[in-house]
Design a protein around this motif. Structure first.
Motif, short mmCIF file in Angstrom:
data_model
loop_
_atom_site.label_atom_id
_atom_site.label_comp_id
_atom_site.label_asym_id
_atom_site.label_seq_id
_atom_site.Cartn_x
_atom_site.Cartn_y
_atom_site.Cartn_z
N GLN A 23 -29.15 70.05 81.18
CA GLN A 23 -28.02 69.90 82.12
C GLN A 23 -26.70 70.39 81.53
O GLN A 23 -25.69 70.38 82.22
CB GLN A 23 -27.84 68.41 82.48
CG GLN A 23 -28.90 67.87 83.43
CD GLN A 23 -28.55 66.46 83.85
OE1 GLN A 23 -28.28 65.60 83.02
NE2 GLN A 23 -28.53 66.23 85.15
N ASN A 24 -26.70 70.72 80.25
CA ASN A 24 -25.47 71.13 79.58
C ASN A 24 -25.62 72.55 79.04
O ASN A 24 -26.12 72.75 77.93
CB ASN A 24 -25.16 70.15 78.43
CG ASN A 24 -24.68 68.81 78.91
OD1 ASN A 24 -23.50 68.64 79.25
ND2 ASN A 24 -25.58 67.83 78.98
N LEU A 127 -19.41 53.72 75.34
CA LEU A 127 -18.42 53.78 76.42
C LEU A 127 -17.75 52.42 76.65
O LEU A 127 -16.55 52.35 76.91
CB LEU A 127 -19.07 54.27 77.72
CG LEU A 127 -19.61 55.71 77.69
CD1 LEU A 127 -20.28 56.06 79.02
CD2 LEU A 127 -18.51 56.72 77.38
N PHE A 280 -29.55 57.57 80.64
CA PHE A 280 -28.09 57.63 80.58
C PHE A 280 -27.61 57.71 79.13
O PHE A 280 -26.74 58.52 78.79
CB PHE A 280 -27.48 56.41 81.28
CG PHE A 280 -25.98 56.46 81.34
CD1 PHE A 280 -25.33 57.25 82.28
CD2 PHE A 280 -25.21 55.72 80.45
CE1 PHE A 280 -23.94 57.31 82.34
CE2 PHE A 280 -23.81 55.77 80.50
CZ PHE A 280 -23.19 56.56 81.45
N SER A 283 -27.88 61.12 77.75
CA SER A 283 -26.88 62.02 78.28
C SER A 283 -25.56 61.85 77.52
O SER A 283 -24.87 62.83 77.20
CB SER A 283 -26.70 61.73 79.77
OG SER A 283 -25.96 62.74 80.39
N VAL A 284 -25.22 60.61 77.21
CA VAL A 284 -24.00 60.33 76.44
C VAL A 284 -24.14 60.89 75.02
O VAL A 284 -23.18 61.46 74.46
CB VAL A 284 -23.72 58.81 76.42
CG1 VAL A 284 -22.53 58.49 75.52
CG2 VAL A 284 -23.46 58.30 77.84
N ALA A 287 -23.23 64.55 74.93
CA ALA A 287 -21.78 64.78 75.01
C ALA A 287 -21.12 64.56 73.65
O ALA A 287 -20.24 65.33 73.24
CB ALA A 287 -21.16 63.87 76.07
N PRO A 316 -17.34 69.98 78.33
CA PRO A 316 -17.59 71.42 78.15
C PRO A 316 -16.38 72.26 78.56
O PRO A 316 -16.30 73.43 78.19
CB PRO A 316 -18.78 71.69 79.08
CG PRO A 316 -18.79 70.58 80.06
CD PRO A 316 -18.19 69.39 79.37
N ALA B 138 -20.47 62.29 80.54
CA ALA B 138 -21.67 61.45 80.52
C ALA B 138 -22.65 61.86 81.62
O ALA B 138 -23.86 61.76 81.45
CB ALA B 138 -21.31 59.98 80.66
N LEU B 139 -22.12 62.29 82.75
CA LEU B 139 -22.95 62.70 83.89
C LEU B 139 -22.55 64.09 84.36
O LEU B 139 -21.82 64.26 85.34
CB LEU B 139 -22.76 61.71 85.06
CG LEU B 139 -23.30 60.30 84.88
CD1 LEU B 139 -22.93 59.43 86.09
CD2 LEU B 139 -24.81 60.31 84.71
N PRO B 140 -22.99 65.14 83.64
CA PRO B 140 -22.53 66.49 83.99
C PRO B 140 -22.92 66.92 85.40
O PRO B 140 -22.21 67.71 86.00
CB PRO B 140 -23.16 67.39 82.93
CG PRO B 140 -24.17 66.57 82.21
CD PRO B 140 -23.83 65.13 82.43
N GLU B 141 -24.04 66.42 85.93
CA GLU B 141 -24.40 66.73 87.32
C GLU B 141 -23.99 65.57 88.19
O GLU B 141 -24.69 64.55 88.24
CB GLU B 141 -25.91 66.91 87.44
CG GLU B 141 -26.41 68.32 87.26
CD GLU B 141 -27.91 68.43 87.50
OE1 GLU B 141 -28.63 68.49 86.48
OE2 GLU B 141 -28.33 68.39 88.67
#
Lengths: 327, 327
Positions: A23-24, A127, A280, A283-284, A287, A316, B138-141
């Protein structure tokens, strides 16, 4: 130039990191490391090597940031300092009480090697920690509350599974609605552990197990359950698969306080509703891997936590884009 | 060594900064600067000089950070670059569209003088911006939503006051409940300005004023009201004093998105409920003044925004205390 990420440990978290990388677009998966036999592992990304954990050192210069996806109890205290001697690293170490000692060990290793390490990344610690610090700075006279759930606590589920006669178990932490309401209203109540959360347990007993004994052992377990109102439901393996397969979680950080002459009361609330805790958290982690690369590129070294990372480093987008679009 | 703060402009924001300094024992008020006659100003803190704005330069070396408390329309575009040539500064410049140009002007002045400037501090821009960046990382999409209110919009209230026949006015921005619910549910709707907020106006007419004409002028005013469902209530000066003396505000930033394989939907929400907008903004300004001092002490210079400030820099606690207590 993409951030080349290594995944060290391929469980729920490692798999989540792999899909988060997809996703990145400014990141890419460089290699996956496992303590299992690499031949037994099938990963999603094609063309990426799956390697034995002990071969990690061979990837120096080919990986910008290694994301450590092991557990906090026994894996990370050993792995993070060891890997920080080879790469810039990110981990999700979440044993709050042992963070200072983990920080010291990782900092020494990372500094000696000239690498960056970002530890205790995720949502709590992570977070939520950022929110506690921001809210405390904005409202120095006030009171913080953290509620967790409704969500699955891995640690509590594991604790139940260790009881004799238990085939499987899942524990949900649930905030007490009246306590949450009082905090949101700004009442600033003093709350005990029991007043803040209840614990709901779903247990698959082994055949012929003593259910009353299991229930008693759960409810009396010190630290985990004794200080809470705990409910135990016995269910079938089929019900466990059907109704409790996922790992939802979440919670909130609330700070309520007064400014200036004490006349004005303000409330700051941060809420997470997560369909999958490991997805989740992964995903963090990605980043913060981006931030670790940027800090390393600046020539910085040593250990950091989420509290040391400026928000812009996680995105990004360029600083100019951030100022124009998100500020 | 306390952070010595100067206040430049003594309106609502300046007064708020003064009381916020009293809540932060590691800061102290060094001087207040005003464009009015200093003799006409009474401040709360005893023993602190009240000076003419043009004498600020005499305080170089006596002030660590100057907090600029003027308005974004005409004051800050001139004052922040000018003062950044003399001191490290913090401002609350909030004209979103003009931030890149303000940043450039302030950055040039601050860099040339070796000072730090932190601009656009407060809650939006400011804390809300930080949340947009954290949630986006944290949530790119996913999709971001910002709702404001219920709260008083200074700009909209001023716009009404400029209409002929209006003695006083206060405008509340109110989120549309059904829109907010859809966003919280994770529906990710596409929303127009009208679908997100309504505008509620309380107007004190001058004697003999044409109320129908005032109402029409408000509702048709481009940018401010034409794109919204607007309600106008005519009230007495007495009702205005009794019911609308305060400046409450707040709002929320919500991001909803999916991780990994698109299977898991997560929601991040940040809510502020503020009894007084200027009191809270002032408190945030003081926290960022602490960060500005720390960056200047490290020898950094140039312009920053809230997105460039690591959370730990805002806290009076040491990094060790933060890791032990708040991480």
């Amino acid at each position: 130039m993409k951030t080349r990420i290594g995944i060290y440990g391929y469980g729920n978290l490692g798999k989540g990191v792999e899909t988060a990388i997809l996703q990145n677009p400014d990141t890419e998966l460089a290699a996956v490391f496992t303590r299992r036999d690499p031949a037994t592992l099938t990963i999603k990304t094609s063309g990426v090597p799956v390697c034995r954990a002990e071969d990690a050192a061979k990837f120096q210069g080919k990986i910008d940031v290694m994301i450590l996806c092991g557990g906090s109890a026994t894996d990370l205290p050993v792995q993070t300092p060891a890997l920080a001697a080879l790469f810039s690293v990110v981990d999700s170490f979440d044993t709050h009480a042992k963070i200072p000692q983990h920080f010291a060990a990782v900092d020494a290793a990372a500094k000696a090697a000239g690498n960056i390490a970002v530890i205790s990344v995720g949502w709590d610690p992570g977070l939520f920690s950022v929110q506690r610090v921001l809210a405390g700075a904005a409202l120095p006279e006030g009171k913080d509350y953290t509620f967790w759930g409704k969500g699955v606590s891995q640690g509590h589920s594991d604790a139940i599974r260790r009881i004799k006669g238990v085939a499987d178990a899942k524990q949900y932490t649930v905030p007490v609605p009246t306590a949450l309401e009082a905090v949101r209203r700004g009442d600033m109540p003093e709350l005990t552990a029991r007043q803040k959360h209840t614990r709901e347990c779903f247990v698959v007993p082994e055949e012929g197990a003593d259910r009353a004994q299991i229930e008693r052992e759960i409810k009396e377990m010190p630290n985990y359950f004794a200080d809470y109102d705990t409910t135990v439901h016995f269910i079938s393996a089929e019900e466990m698969r059907r109704d409790h397969a996922e790992m939802p979680h979440g919670g909130c950080v609330i700070r309520s306080g007064v400014t200036g002459d004490g006349k004005y009361r303000h409330t700051i609330e941060y809420d997470l509703t997560l369909a999958s805790n490991p997805a989740f958290t992964s995903s963090v982690l990605v980043a913060y891997a981006r931030a670790a690369k940027r800090l390393a590129d600046r020539g910085e070294s040593g250990c950091r936590t989420a509290l040391d990372i400026a928000p812009a480093l996680l995105s990004p987008l360029s600083p100019e884009e951030l100022r124009a679009k998100l500020l």
